[in-house]
Design an enzyme around this catalytic site. Sequence first.
Site, mmCIF file in Angstrom:
data_model
loop_
_atom_site.group_PDB
_atom_site.id
_atom_site.type_symbol
_atom_site.label_atom_id
_atom_site.label_comp_id
_atom_site.label_asym_id
_atom_site.label_seq_id
_atom_site.Cartn_x
_atom_site.Cartn_y
_atom_site.Cartn_z
ATOM 1 N N ARG A 112 2.540 16.882 -27.322
ATOM 2 C CA ARG A 112 1.255 15.838 -27.574
ATOM 3 C C ARG A 112 2.132 14.439 -27.802
ATOM 4 O O ARG A 112 1.172 13.416 -27.945
ATOM 5 C CB ARG A 112 0.569 16.319 -28.915
ATOM 6 C CG ARG A 112 -0.605 17.333 -28.340
ATOM 7 C CD ARG A 112 -1.115 17.860 -29.687
ATOM 8 N NE ARG A 112 -0.267 18.615 -30.434
ATOM 9 C CZ ARG A 112 -0.912 19.326 -31.546
ATOM 10 N NH1 ARG A 112 -2.110 18.677 -32.008
ATOM 11 N NH2 ARG A 112 -0.085 20.065 -32.376
ATOM 12 N N GLN B 24 16.703 28.579 -29.893
ATOM 13 C CA GLN B 24 15.383 29.289 -29.653
ATOM 14 C C GLN B 24 14.989 29.168 -28.122
ATOM 15 O O GLN B 24 14.343 28.254 -27.903
ATOM 16 C CB GLN B 24 14.273 29.018 -30.409
ATOM 17 C CG GLN B 24 13.057 29.965 -30.379
ATOM 18 C CD GLN B 24 11.899 29.611 -31.306
ATOM 19 O OE1 GLN B 24 11.772 28.404 -31.651
ATOM 20 N NE2 GLN B 24 10.989 30.498 -31.600
ATOM 21 N N GLU C 283 -5.217 31.804 -41.884
ATOM 22 C CA GLU C 283 -5.476 30.702 -41.229
ATOM 23 C C GLU C 283 -7.122 30.345 -41.058
ATOM 24 O O GLU C 283 -7.855 31.232 -41.449
ATOM 25 C CB GLU C 283 -4.731 31.251 -39.704
ATOM 26 C CG GLU C 283 -3.296 31.034 -39.653
ATOM 27 C CD GLU C 283 -2.745 30.174 -40.001
ATOM 28 O OE1 GLU C 283 -3.034 28.897 -39.656
ATOM 29 O OE2 GLU C 283 -1.790 30.183 -40.789
ATOM 30 N N ASN D 284 -1.344 25.553 -47.028
ATOM 31 C CA ASN D 284 -0.083 25.825 -46.517
ATOM 32 C C ASN D 284 0.408 24.631 -45.893
ATOM 33 O O ASN D 284 -0.096 24.419 -44.831
ATOM 34 C CB ASN D 284 -0.061 27.076 -45.911
ATOM 35 C CG ASN D 284 1.340 27.341 -45.465
ATOM 36 O OD1 ASN D 284 2.451 26.952 -46.058
ATOM 37 N ND2 ASN D 284 1.584 28.061 -44.267
ATOM 38 N N ASN E 129 2.850 15.634 -34.952
ATOM 39 C CA ASN E 129 2.815 16.090 -33.625
ATOM 40 C C ASN E 129 2.206 15.221 -32.624
ATOM 41 O O ASN E 129 2.275 15.680 -31.392
ATOM 42 C CB ASN E 129 1.696 17.191 -33.908
ATOM 43 C CG ASN E 129 2.222 18.448 -34.648
ATOM 44 O OD1 ASN E 129 3.411 19.108 -34.189
ATOM 45 N ND2 ASN E 129 1.521 19.077 -35.669
ATOM 46 N N ARG F 19 24.532 -13.593 -33.975
ATOM 47 C CA ARG F 19 24.751 -12.490 -33.306
ATOM 48 C C ARG F 19 26.159 -11.670 -33.903
ATOM 49 O O ARG F 19 26.632 -12.031 -34.720
ATOM 50 C CB ARG F 19 25.119 -12.911 -31.772
ATOM 51 C CG ARG F 19 23.884 -13.683 -31.054
ATOM 52 C CD ARG F 19 24.326 -14.309 -29.827
ATOM 53 N NE ARG F 19 24.768 -13.506 -28.780
ATOM 54 C CZ ARG F 19 25.540 -13.816 -27.783
ATOM 55 N NH1 ARG F 19 25.563 -14.922 -27.620
ATOM 56 N NH2 ARG F 19 26.067 -13.097 -26.869
ATOM 57 N N LYS G 277 28.080 -16.368 -32.399
ATOM 58 C CA LYS G 277 28.409 -15.225 -31.979
ATOM 59 C C LYS G 277 29.952 -14.900 -32.243
ATOM 60 O O LYS G 277 30.998 -15.933 -31.799
ATOM 61 C CB LYS G 277 28.151 -14.990 -30.533
ATOM 62 C CG LYS G 277 28.414 -13.614 -29.813
ATOM 63 C CD LYS G 277 29.771 -13.491 -29.376
ATOM 64 C CE LYS G 277 30.143 -13.998 -28.233
ATOM 65 N NZ LYS G 277 31.460 -13.753 -27.727
ATOM 66 N N ASN H 257 33.222 -21.036 -24.704
ATOM 67 C CA ASN H 257 34.277 -20.019 -24.700
ATOM 68 C C ASN H 257 34.251 -19.069 -23.708
ATOM 69 O O ASN H 257 35.296 -17.990 -23.531
ATOM 70 C CB ASN H 257 33.561 -19.274 -26.194
ATOM 71 C CG ASN H 257 32.262 -18.505 -25.857
ATOM 72 O OD1 ASN H 257 31.484 -19.241 -25.082
ATOM 73 N ND2 ASN H 257 32.030 -17.432 -26.287
ATOM 74 N N ALA I 121 32.003 -38.146 -31.513
ATOM 75 C CA ALA I 121 30.742 -37.763 -30.634
ATOM 76 C C ALA I 121 30.771 -37.820 -29.319
ATOM 77 O O ALA I 121 31.259 -39.004 -28.767
ATOM 78 C CB ALA I 121 29.568 -38.394 -31.381
#
Length: 487
Positions: free
Chosen positions: A37, A94, A176, A191, A249, A354, A372, A407, A444
């Site tokens: 589901r 199982q 049940e 339950n 579920n 980063r 980074k 870089n 600059a």
Amino acid sequence: MGYIYRNASQTRTTENQGGRSAVNRMAVVLAAGQGKRMKSKLYKVLHPVCGKPMVGHVVDTVEKASCQEIVVVTGHGAAQVQSYLEGRARFVLQEQQLGTGHAVRQAETLLAGKEGTTIVICGDTPLVTAETIEAMLELHEASGAASTVLTAEFADPTGYGRVIRGDDGAVTRIVEQKDCSPAEAAVKEINTGTYCFDNRKLFEALARVTNDNAQGEYYLTDVVGIFVSGGETVQAYCTSDLAEAIGVNDRIALGEAERLMQARIVRRHQVNGVTFIDTAAAYIEDGVEIGADTVIYPGTVLRGRTVIGEDCVVGPQADIKDSVLGSGVTVRYSTVDQSEAGEGSSIGPYANLRPGSKLGKGCKIGDFVELKNAVLGDESKVSHLSYVGDAEVGSGVNIGCGAITVNYDGFNKAKTIIGDDAFIGSNVNLIAPVTIGDGAYVVAGSTVTHDVPGGDLAIARERQVNKPGYADKIRARAKAKKERGGS
């Protein structure tokens, strides 16, 4: 330490020996269901709730309840579950899905014959708390019951198995929904599917469970009837938190579990001194740590192993993952991933740290700055519109607007080193590998390709040339071309 236990018939107090039970405790986690589901390629119990797979929350819970041995019953997706939980549990398979009783029997080779208490819990119940499991175990062990069922009282119990008690408060059976008489259907106590058992008696009873029912399955609830018919006591511990009854579920239940756990997480941080401007507008994953007097603004997302110090301001719109922020840090409208920020630093707005970025104390990372794998010393500033990657920056450095550490040459990454108290002017390109010495000054607009010694001034730009009246000539030429039709 004393514990108070709540169930429908009594309140019981017992003493825990030194904070741990003297009884050997084990757990069987049922994680074999495919979860059709969910309509997902991801195995059901691996769907995350607040950043952690559901089965991870369940194993955390039984570990906190002092279970020395944990067995996980797998089925579909066994390899993925085992990979995720490797080292924390043992595993049994199982192969056929033949009911909950059949699932528990798969653990028989590992647990049968051992003295102690075994918890049986579903891997899709992430909202069951260790505190509730501990309280249920204490009631179970103090009462000498063969089994204790975790129950809840619902105003509308439709769809759940009803827990029927006798006059003495002990459980006589679990019925049940489809099998309920009108009187049984009126019972509000249900339950939840979580139990604890006398381990030896559990596997003895499971050997007597049959699949003589419409589904042809072996039900764990049949063990309760076997115990009662054999004169054994079955207790019930009724939780006051209805969220603990939720089994996931489908995606609807997954969303509800996410919402409820998120509310728990936020509440826990509030109790510890954290302010949330809007509790519904922050997302905090399980495991995140936040110091007292920190303020969380709307739109904040804190994920993974993030640690936030005291007196921080986080948000609005901050996304922080697997990072450490010292006390007094501010992060606004920014992302921080696998990075660190020292005390008193500020990040944002619109900054992106980063992985591998590390700020010293009192650093400033301003708007539209990306870091980074860069380390900045104390009091260094990258105020706006810059990229600093694969760099080692000293203390007291000012990196101007539009500066870039170049870089990557298309093949390899190279490192930029900037010494203490250096000044990097606006629109500077530092072509790595390159070193700028302590106190150096880069003018600059420079493109720096060679090291700059400490205390030196670097100018790396073309000399400006002015051509008098040449701008008017360009305009006249363009106008004439347009009048000729662009020819």
